[in-house]
Design a protein around this motif. Structure first.
Motif, PDB file in Angstrom:
ATOM      1  N   ALA A 111     -14.490  52.442 -24.337  1.00 22.68           N
ATOM      2  CA  ALA A 111     -14.378  53.785 -24.887  1.00 22.68           C
ATOM      3  C   ALA A 111     -15.437  53.979 -25.963  1.00 22.68           C
ATOM      4  O   ALA A 111     -15.942  53.002 -26.529  1.00 22.68           O
ATOM      5  N   ASP A 112     -15.740  55.248 -26.247  1.00 26.93           N
ATOM      6  CA  ASP A 112     -16.670  55.575 -27.336  1.00 26.93           C
ATOM      7  C   ASP A 112     -16.027  55.299 -28.690  1.00 26.93           C
ATOM      8  O   ASP A 112     -16.663  54.810 -29.607  1.00 26.93           O
ATOM      9  N   GLY A 113     -14.754  55.689 -28.801  1.00 28.16           N
ATOM     10  CA  GLY A 113     -14.067  55.573 -30.080  1.00 28.16           C
ATOM     11  C   GLY A 113     -12.795  54.763 -29.972  1.00 28.16           C
ATOM     12  O   GLY A 113     -12.212  54.641 -28.893  1.00 28.16           O
ATOM     13  N   LEU A 114     -12.375  54.219 -31.094  1.00 27.15           N
ATOM     14  CA  LEU A 114     -11.152  53.437 -31.182  1.00 27.15           C
ATOM     15  C   LEU A 114     -10.283  54.020 -32.282  1.00 27.15           C
ATOM     16  O   LEU A 114     -10.781  54.311 -33.372  1.00 27.15           O
ATOM     17  N   ILE A 115      -8.995  54.196 -31.981  1.00 28.20           N
ATOM     18  CA  ILE A 115      -8.031  54.519 -33.029  1.00 28.20           C
ATOM     19  C   ILE A 115      -7.282  53.222 -33.314  1.00 28.20           C
ATOM     20  O   ILE A 115      -6.559  52.706 -32.470  1.00 28.20           O
ATOM     21  N   CYS A 116      -7.504  52.712 -34.508  1.00 27.38           N
ATOM     22  CA  CYS A 116      -6.928  51.449 -34.945  1.00 27.38           C
ATOM     23  C   CYS A 116      -5.778  51.758 -35.894  1.00 27.38           C
ATOM     24  O   CYS A 116      -5.959  52.534 -36.842  1.00 27.38           O
ATOM     25  N   SER A 117      -4.614  51.192 -35.652  1.00 26.05           N
ATOM     26  CA  SER A 117      -3.499  51.380 -36.576  1.00 26.05           C
ATOM     27  C   SER A 117      -3.867  50.719 -37.903  1.00 26.05           C
ATOM     28  O   SER A 117      -4.443  49.635 -37.930  1.00 26.05           O
ATOM     29  N   ALA A 118      -3.549  51.400 -38.998  1.00 25.13           N
ATOM     30  CA  ALA A 118      -3.933  50.889 -40.315  1.00 25.13           C
ATOM     31  C   ALA A 118      -2.781  51.024 -41.301  1.00 25.13           C
ATOM     32  O   ALA A 118      -1.968  51.948 -41.194  1.00 25.13           O
ATOM     33  N   ASN A 119      -2.751  50.114 -42.269  1.00 26.17           N
ATOM     34  CA  ASN A 119      -1.795  50.252 -43.359  1.00 26.17           C
ATOM     35  C   ASN A 119      -2.443  51.097 -44.460  1.00 26.17           C
ATOM     36  O   ASN A 119      -3.657  51.305 -44.447  1.00 26.17           O
ATOM     37  N   PRO A 120      -1.658  51.615 -45.386  1.00 29.87           N
ATOM     38  CA  PRO A 120      -2.214  52.509 -46.412  1.00 29.87           C
ATOM     39  C   PRO A 120      -3.332  51.895 -47.255  1.00 29.87           C
ATOM     40  O   PRO A 120      -4.188  52.613 -47.765  1.00 29.87           O
TER      41      PRO A 120
END
Length: 170
Positions: free
Chosen positions: A16-25
């Protein structure tokens, strides 16, 4: 119009072009997709994220927001670090949907058309597959600005629940 799909497997292996990575605050790459990202691609992303916080005078990111970052050695053009949980790892369907919209908007504005995405809130966030699917129902009704979003998970039961919900909604 966005095409939605789900992949049972390692999110970091998705093309994919982009990645949505889960993140902590605090934007610490300490576990989940972020931890896996740091193990696979090195410390450059963690350094970038901590610098981002310092330069903006922040100690944390409010849930519902995403921080866009360059590839930092990964095959993705851009990475959106999506904060859908609070400091106690609590979240809800509305916050998850809001976080996705923030991340997808930023990725679209940076020219990404295909996005591989973590299932926000499903790891340390402890939402059920039903709650996650409620968030996605809200999401698929919006114009995301990207052509394809693939949710990636190693949890087969979550993958099947998302597939079923997408069949019902789309």
């Amino acid at each position: 119009m966005t095409h939605w799909s789900v992949n049972h497997g390692d999110l970091l292996d998705c093309e994919a072009d982009g990645l949505i990575c889960s993140a902590n605050p605090n934007l610490n790459l300490s576990g989940g997709v972020g931890g896996a990202f740091a193990l696979r691609f090195g410390e450059a992303m963690q350094k970038y994220l901590h610098t981002h916080l310092r330069e903006h005078g922040l100690t944390f990111i409010e849930p519902g927001n995403a921080v866009l970052a360059p590839s930092c050695g990964s095959p993705f053009r851009m990475v959106a670090h999506a904060v859908s949980i609070d400091g106690f790892y609590e979240t809800n369907a509305e916050t998850i949907a809001e976080t996705y919209l923030s991340a997808l908007r930023q990725l679209a504005e940076s020219g990404c058309q295909t996005v591989a995405s973590a299932c926000l809130g499903c790891g340390y966030g402890r939402v059920t597959s039903t709650e996650f699917c409620d968030a996605i129902r809200r999401l698929v009704q919006h114009d995301t600005g990207v052509s394809n979003v693939t949710f990636g998970t190693t949890d087969e039961s979550l993958a099947e629940a998302v597939r079923q919900m997408l069949r019902e909604v789309l």
